[in-house]
Design a protein around this motif. Structure first.
Motif, PDB file in Angstrom:
ATOM      1  N   THR A 195      34.162  47.390  57.787  1.00 23.67           N
ATOM      2  CA  THR A 195      34.304  47.034  59.194  1.00 23.67           C
ATOM      3  C   THR A 195      34.276  45.518  59.361  1.00 23.67           C
ATOM      4  O   THR A 195      35.050  44.953  60.133  1.00 23.67           O
ATOM      5  CB  THR A 195      33.180  47.678  60.019  1.00 23.67           C
ATOM      6  N   GLU A 196      33.403  44.847  58.619  1.00 25.88           N
ATOM      7  CA  GLU A 196      33.255  43.394  58.759  1.00 25.88           C
ATOM      8  C   GLU A 196      34.479  42.613  58.295  1.00 25.88           C
ATOM      9  O   GLU A 196      34.619  41.437  58.634  1.00 25.88           O
ATOM     10  CB  GLU A 196      32.027  42.918  57.966  1.00 25.88           C
ATOM     11  N   THR A 211      43.478  35.945  52.540  1.00 27.04           N
ATOM     12  CA  THR A 211      42.136  36.357  52.122  1.00 27.04           C
ATOM     13  C   THR A 211      41.803  35.766  50.757  1.00 27.04           C
ATOM     14  O   THR A 211      42.633  35.795  49.845  1.00 27.04           O
ATOM     15  CB  THR A 211      42.032  37.894  52.060  1.00 27.04           C
ATOM     16  N   SER A 212      40.599  35.240  50.626  1.00 25.68           N
ATOM     17  CA  SER A 212      40.118  34.682  49.362  1.00 25.68           C
ATOM     18  C   SER A 212      38.900  35.454  48.891  1.00 25.68           C
ATOM     19  O   SER A 212      38.102  35.938  49.700  1.00 25.68           O
ATOM     20  CB  SER A 212      39.759  33.197  49.514  1.00 25.68           C
ATOM     21  N   ILE A 213      38.764  35.568  47.566  1.00 28.82           N
ATOM     22  CA  ILE A 213      37.636  36.268  46.945  1.00 28.82           C
ATOM     23  C   ILE A 213      36.892  35.304  46.044  1.00 28.82           C
ATOM     24  O   ILE A 213      37.493  34.518  45.316  1.00 28.82           O
ATOM     25  CB  ILE A 213      38.122  37.473  46.106  1.00 28.82           C
ATOM     26  N   ILE A 222      33.890  37.094  50.556  1.00 31.75           N
ATOM     27  CA  ILE A 222      35.226  37.216  51.141  1.00 31.75           C
ATOM     28  C   ILE A 222      35.396  36.180  52.242  1.00 31.75           C
ATOM     29  O   ILE A 222      34.489  35.970  53.064  1.00 31.75           O
ATOM     30  CB  ILE A 222      35.459  38.627  51.710  1.00 31.75           C
ATOM     31  N   LYS A 223      36.565  35.560  52.261  1.00 30.88           N
ATOM     32  CA  LYS A 223      36.886  34.570  53.285  1.00 30.88           C
ATOM     33  C   LYS A 223      38.308  34.814  53.766  1.00 30.88           C
ATOM     34  O   LYS A 223      39.190  35.137  52.975  1.00 30.88           O
ATOM     35  CB  LYS A 223      36.774  33.156  52.699  1.00 30.88           C
ATOM     36  N   TRP A 246      32.303  32.210  54.577  1.00 31.81           N
ATOM     37  CA  TRP A 246      32.327  33.287  53.588  1.00 31.81           C
ATOM     38  C   TRP A 246      31.441  34.441  54.043  1.00 31.81           C
ATOM     39  O   TRP A 246      30.317  34.230  54.483  1.00 31.81           O
ATOM     40  CB  TRP A 246      31.827  32.794  52.228  1.00 31.81           C
ATOM     41  N   PHE A 247      31.946  35.649  53.916  1.00 30.47           N
ATOM     42  CA  PHE A 247      31.159  36.842  54.173  1.00 30.47           C
ATOM     43  C   PHE A 247      30.540  37.316  52.867  1.00 30.47           C
ATOM     44  O   PHE A 247      31.246  37.620  51.898  1.00 30.47           O
ATOM     45  CB  PHE A 247      32.038  37.943  54.765  1.00 30.47           C
ATOM     46  N   ARG A 248      29.225  37.383  52.842  1.00 31.19           N
ATOM     47  CA  ARG A 248      28.483  37.799  51.658  1.00 31.19           C
ATOM     48  C   ARG A 248      28.292  39.323  51.730  1.00 31.19           C
ATOM     49  O   ARG A 248      27.441  39.823  52.456  1.00 31.19           O
ATOM     50  CB  ARG A 248      27.129  37.085  51.586  1.00 31.19           C
TER      51      ARG A 248
END
Length: 363
Positions: A195-196, A211-213, A222-223, A246-248
């Motif tokens: 969802t995020e 999208t970057s990993i 994820i960014k 960045w999403f952790r």
């Protein structure tokens, strides 16, 4: 600040509300599931009576499969970025079949893609094949969870083959299931996201455009433009997981031949009798057994072992047989100490295994 509107979680109601926020004429909303208990959790997480954070178009509630449900703030730009990059990856806009609940991100994004493509989605009734046959778009797409794919491979193979692409998300796709689909001529694309991240943001191990990993000691970061804005009225929790753009995530992974390989959740390693056990590895091995149709492996608190490894298995194999099977390729100390036979794994409406319900039955 805007106010949040609650709408019924039906395809028509969600599609109408979504069309409004996408073209700028509507107000932010949160879809309500039909089940009263689920709706109550959404109301609590969405907090409709509180002022809404700026820039939010939709509030979706996480399924809570392994923790407390949270209200996820998704902006109009994030919804559009996810839908657009998905169409770019698949080869262009098309007509979508909706076989999922529209109050979860996978179903909601099927509707978003439909609005942007200008093609009415087909809502599945009782028959998957009948719904697929009614589609008229030049390109045909759908998305589903692994359990649906496994079922339709047995009952609706011709319908599956009629799609240009089928996105598989909501849970990890077993390697055997991917192989079966490929051998049957079905274009099934495993997706990683949540969802995020505005639904799947990595398809077949490759991030969508924009999208970057990255990784932090194995944790997947994820960014990109599809990310959520934060958690509803939870600034402290938002600050924990959103850092410098960045999403952790709570998942561990690695790159293999340039593609993302998701190893499992950070809490999927338990200590049992002083030994670190990687639960996804045990689960993957059990799924290779010819007599196992489905399985999930969990760590259960135990006074003697710290955590004991428990396998919930759909199939005919017994405990000793499965322990020996695991020990052929993994340390015997990783073999499940307990095997719980089941006719089917309990599932949430999101298509994920209801882990909390399983744990309640063994504690």
């Amino acid at each position: 600040m805007s106010t949040l509107r609650l709408v019924p979680g039906t395809p028509d109601a969600v599609l109408s509300a979504l069309s409004g926020v996408l073209d700028g004429s509507g107000t932010p909303f949160a879809p309500l599931p039909p089940d009263p208990a689920d709706a109550a959790r959404v109301r609590q997480a969405a907090a409709p009576d509180e002022p809404l954070e700026d820039g939010c178009a939709v509030v979706l509630t996480t399924s809570g499969s392994s923790g407390e449900p949270k209200g996820v703030l998704l902006s109009r730009d994030a919804l559009i970025a996810s839908a657009t990059s998905t169409h770019d990856r698949l080869g262009g806009p098309g007509q979508w079949l909706l076989p999922m609940k529209p109050y979860f991100v996978g179903g909601l994004q099927i509707l978003t893609r439909s609005v942007l493509a200008g093609l009415a989605p087909v809502v599945m009734g009782e028959s998957f094949s009948a719904a697929a046959a009614s589609m008229t778009g030049p390109r045909r797409y759908t998305a589903m969870v692994p359990t649906q794919l496994a079922r339709y491979l047995e009952t609706d193979l011709d319908a599956l083959r009629s799609f240009d692409a089928i996105i598989i998300g909501g849970a990890a796709t077993p390697p055997g299931l991917k192989a079966r689909a490929a051998e049957a001529g079905v274009t099934a694309i495993p997706a990683y996201g949540m969802t995020e991240t505005g639904s799947g943001c990595v398809y077949a191990g490759e991030p969508l455009v924009g999208t970057s990993i990255d990784f932090d000691d194995g944790r997947i970061l994820i960014k990109g433009p599809t990310l959520f804005s934060g958690y509803r009225l939870r600034p402290e929790l938002t600050a924990e997981v959103l850092r410098d753009g960045w999403f952790r995530t709570q998942d561990r992974g690695q790159l293999v031949d340039g593609r993302l390989q998701v190893i499992g959740r950070l809490d999927d390693v338990v200590i049992s009798g002083g030994v670190n056990v990687t639960l996804p590895s045990v689960q993957a091995r059990l799924l290779e057994h010819p007599a196992v149709a489905d399985a999930v492996v969990l760590g259960v608190p135990d006074a003697e072992w710290g955590s004991r490894v428990v396998a919930f298995v759909v199939g005919d194999a017994g405990r000793d047989e499965l322990r020996d099977f695991v020990a052929e390729v993994l340390p015997r100390t990783w073999a499940p100490r307990e095997v719980v036979p089941m006719s089917a794994l309990p599932m949430l409406a999101s298509g994920k295994v209801d882990r909390r319900r399983l744990l309640e039955g063994v504690r």
